[in-house]
Structure formats: structure tokens, C-alpha cells
Design a protein around this motif. Structure first.
Motif, short mmCIF file in Angstrom:
data_model
loop_
_atom_site.label_atom_id
_atom_site.label_comp_id
_atom_site.label_asym_id
_atom_site.label_seq_id
_atom_site.Cartn_x
_atom_site.Cartn_y
_atom_site.Cartn_z
N LYS A 3 0.84 -1.19 0.00
CA LYS A 3 0.00 0.00 0.00
C LYS A 3 0.88 1.24 0.00
O LYS A 3 1.84 1.33 0.75
CB LYS A 3 -0.91 0.00 1.23
CG LYS A 3 -1.88 1.18 1.28
CD LYS A 3 -2.74 1.11 2.52
CE LYS A 3 -3.68 2.29 2.58
NZ LYS A 3 -4.52 2.26 3.80
N ALA A 4 0.53 2.19 -0.87
CA ALA A 4 1.34 3.40 -0.97
C ALA A 4 1.17 4.25 0.29
O ALA A 4 0.06 4.64 0.62
CB ALA A 4 0.93 4.19 -2.21
N GLN A 5 2.25 4.50 0.97
CA GLN A 5 2.26 5.37 2.14
C GLN A 5 3.26 6.48 1.87
O GLN A 5 4.45 6.33 2.07
CB GLN A 5 2.64 4.60 3.41
CG GLN A 5 1.66 3.49 3.75
CD GLN A 5 2.09 2.71 4.98
OE1 GLN A 5 3.18 2.91 5.51
NE2 GLN A 5 1.23 1.82 5.45
N ARG A 109 5.88 12.39 -12.50
CA ARG A 109 4.44 12.38 -12.65
C ARG A 109 3.85 11.17 -11.92
O ARG A 109 4.50 10.13 -11.79
CB ARG A 109 4.02 12.30 -14.13
CG ARG A 109 4.47 13.46 -15.00
CD ARG A 109 3.73 14.74 -14.68
NE ARG A 109 4.01 15.79 -15.63
CZ ARG A 109 5.08 16.58 -15.61
NH1 ARG A 109 6.00 16.41 -14.68
NH2 ARG A 109 5.24 17.54 -16.53
N LYS A 110 2.60 11.33 -11.46
CA LYS A 110 1.80 10.21 -10.96
C LYS A 110 0.85 9.81 -12.07
O LYS A 110 0.23 10.67 -12.72
CB LYS A 110 1.01 10.66 -9.72
CG LYS A 110 -0.11 9.71 -9.29
CD LYS A 110 0.44 8.44 -8.69
CE LYS A 110 -0.69 7.59 -8.08
NZ LYS A 110 -1.58 6.97 -9.06
N VAL A 111 0.73 8.50 -12.35
CA VAL A 111 -0.19 8.01 -13.37
C VAL A 111 -1.59 7.91 -12.75
O VAL A 111 -1.79 7.21 -11.76
CB VAL A 111 0.25 6.64 -13.92
CG1 VAL A 111 -0.70 6.17 -15.02
CG2 VAL A 111 1.68 6.73 -14.48
N VAL A 112 -2.53 8.61 -13.33
CA VAL A 112 -3.90 8.67 -12.79
C VAL A 112 -4.58 7.31 -12.89
O VAL A 112 -4.54 6.66 -13.94
CB VAL A 112 -4.73 9.74 -13.54
CG1 VAL A 112 -6.17 9.76 -13.02
CG2 VAL A 112 -4.08 11.11 -13.40
N GLY A 113 -5.18 6.87 -11.77
CA GLY A 113 -5.93 5.62 -11.78
C GLY A 113 -5.07 4.38 -11.65
O GLY A 113 -5.59 3.26 -11.68
N GLU A 114 -3.76 4.54 -11.52
CA GLU A 114 -2.86 3.40 -11.36
C GLU A 114 -1.95 3.63 -10.16
O GLU A 114 -1.64 4.77 -9.81
CB GLU A 114 -2.00 3.19 -12.62
CG GLU A 114 -2.77 2.76 -13.84
CD GLU A 114 -1.84 2.38 -14.99
OE1 GLU A 114 -0.75 1.82 -14.72
OE2 GLU A 114 -2.17 2.69 -16.15
N ASN A 115 -1.51 2.55 -9.57
CA ASN A 115 -0.54 2.61 -8.48
C ASN A 115 0.85 2.68 -9.13
O ASN A 115 1.68 1.77 -8.98
CB ASN A 115 -0.68 1.35 -7.62
CG ASN A 115 -0.12 1.54 -6.22
OD1 ASN A 115 0.12 2.66 -5.77
ND2 ASN A 115 0.11 0.44 -5.54
#
Length: 317
Positions: A3-5, A109-115
């Protein structure tokens, strides 16, 4: 699935470039990972240690290439969206590891909708071969795994614009074993070398040479020491290297002379994708011998005495 923390050290929204450079000294960033692991051909761990301990000036090691890389980051990110149909968004923050506060990261960048995250790169056309296979350069791989370790994301994408005319993107899966190896090396570097102020092994960089020059600027007249026996082999190796360098310099000079002989009066020559130049350069220099002879009073006034330690080796007995 991890889980991303994600913890944030600081926002970069209103941060100046000089402030961002200063923040880099607060810990180990993604671009530092390859240096610590010995995979970076532009900077050594000794140079990194000088930087992190405030003993060298903060500067962008890649210079102009880094400048244009940052300038084109948005272009690469937008093209990634076009090619993949995915959406990405900026994450304007310096992130930190939830347990080890000195392990830092700036993801592009963070990819939207993906971990997942996206890392944007630009590369010289001369490095195009590094992107031919499914693998990516080792230095980029450890940087990405460093970021995955901080964010807890399960995958990353890397997009690269090569030579300003070719676009490549690849998917990188999370590798927990590699992340542990990277973090173990970074923790040791930070705690042992940075906080402990113990330099890594000296290397052949100019930074290491300057460090020794400044630290041991003065000598004790006629003081001697008995070197450890291992230095006998090192000195022998040094002699062999000097002979090899002399041989290579001679070969280099011969090739240069062959080319000059072919050029004759021409200032430029072309072969394949190479351009050779041999043209006159005019410069103005002070004739110190004439100045000393004809203008001795001026010469003595501008004479500046300097002292330095000369390194020599000679066989005795």
C-alpha cells in the motif's frame, strides 16, 4: 500488494532552484542511488560525500543537458499520454521514506488511476543503443526502484525522447529485492559516511585530488613514515600505468600527425560522421623571459610566490 504510504518533506510549488538544490543535501535522492551503487559515470561516491557534507559547491552535475531535460519534461509527459492513452499529473513535492526520513525523491508524474509513476527523460542520439532492448540503463533502473520504494507504487513507466526525434516508453515492475539492496546501500552511506563524516574510498576524481590538497596543504619538514607493504605493489602498478600512458600518448600523437599530414594546408577534413579541424588560433601571452630581462623592476613587482607539495616517486638502493 504494498500500500502506498507517501510522506511529504516539502512542497516544490514556490521553491526556487537554489532552495531545491539545498534540500538535496538533506538526504539521498533518486539520482544519488546510482552514484552510491557505483553505476554513475558522471559522479563518484566521494564527490557525492563532499556535496552531502557541505564541502563542495552545490551545482547541477549535468549542466546544460539537465537544463534542457527539465525544460522538455512536460513535452515528454504529454507525448506519453498521447502514445498510451493514460493520464498523468504532476506531484510537486519532495517525498520521503516513511521510516528513513533521509531517503528522498522527486517523481516526475503520478499516473492517474494506477498505483504507478512516470519518469521522464531526454537522451542524446549517441545513447540510442541503450534503449534498443526491453531493458533500461542501470542508473535509471535503480532511480526508479528508489522512487517505487518511497511511494509504495507497484510499477513505473519511463518515457524518453532520444535525440529530439525518437520517442520510447517502457514499463518497469517493482522489484522489492532490488529496492532493499538500494536502500541498504543508501542507509549505510548516509549513516556511516555523511553523519559519521567518514569519506568513502578515495578515487581518481579531481574532487578527491582537491580534497587531499586542501586537507594536507602543509607538510612537516623532513618527516618520514613507513608505508604499509601493500603500497609496494601499488607503486609498481603506478610505474606500469605511467609506461602505458606514455605508450598511448605516443600512439595518439602519431595518429594526430598522420591526419595533419593528410590535411596539409586544409583547415577541415571530413570522413564518415567525423569532422577534423586544424586551424590557426591567435592568443596574446606575456613573454616572461623578456619581461624579466628588459623590465626587471616590473617583473619583481608582479612576481607572486606560490608553494605547493610535489608528489614524486623514485627507486633507491
Amino acid at each position: 500488494m504494498a500500500k502506498a504510504q507517501i510522506e511529504i518533506l516539502a512542497s516544490t510549488d514556490n521553491m526556487s532552484h537554489s532552495e531545491w538544490l539545498e534540500m538535496r543535501t538533506k538526504g539521498i535522492g533518486g539520482s544519488d542511488a546510482s552514484i552510491i551503487l557505483g553505476l554513475n559515470k558522471y559522479k563518484t561516491s566521494f564527490e557525492l560525500w563532499l556535496e552531502k557534507t557541505g564541502q563542495s559547491l552545490l551545482e547541477d552535475s549535468a549542466g546544460e543537458a539537465a537544463y534542457f531535460g527539465n525544460l522538455l519534461e512536460d513535452v515528454v509527459a504529454k507525448e506519453f499520454e498521447v502514445r498510451t492513452g493514460k493520464k498523468v499529473r504532476s506531484r510537486n513535492a519532495i517525498l520521503k521514506h516513511p521510516e528513513h526520513q533521509f531517503i528522498l525523491g522527486n517523481i516526475d508524474r503520478k499516473v492517474v488511476g494506477e498505483n504507478a509513476l512516470l519518469e521522464c527523460k531526454t537522451a542524446s542520439v549517441y545513447l540510442k543503443d541503450q534503449w534498443e532492448s526491453e531493458e533500461i540503463p542501470e542508473s535509471y533502473l535503480v532511480q526508479i526502484q528508489h522512487y517505487l520504494g518511497i511511494t509504495g507504487y507497484q510499477k513505473a513507466y519511463i518515457a524518453v525522447l532520444i535525440g529530439g526525434q525518437r520517442f520510447v516508453w517502457k514499463e518497469v515492475e517493482r522489484d522489492d529485492e532490488l529496492i532493499k539492496m538500494i536502500f541498504d546501500a543508501e542507509i549505510h552511506f548516509w549513516r556511516h559516511h555523511v553523519l559519521g563524516n567518514i569519506p568513502p574510498a578515495l578515487d581518481g576524481s579531481s574532487a578527491a585530488e582537491q580534497f587531499l590538497k586542501e586537507r594536507y596543504e602543509k607538510s612537516e619538514p623532513n618527516k618520514t613514515v613507513d608505508l604499509a607493504f601493500e603500497y609496494k605493489d601499488k607503486i609498481s602498478t603506478l610505474y606500469s600505468l605511467k609506461d602505458k600512458i606514455k605508450e598511448l600518448e605516443s600512439r595518439k600523437k602519431k595518429i594526430e600527425n598522420d591526419i595533419k599530414s593528410e590535411l596539409k594546408e586544409a583547415e577541415y577534413g571530413f570522413v564518415g560522421n567525423y569532422q577534423v579541424g586544424w586551424k590557426p588560433i591567435t592568443s596574446n601571452r606575456i613573454d616572461s623571459k623578456r619581461l624579466k630581462t628588459d623590465f626587471s623592476e616590473v617583473y619583481n613587482k608582479v612576481l607572486n610566490e606560490t608553494t605547493y607539495r610535489k608528489f614524486t616517486i623514485k627507486e633507491i638502493g
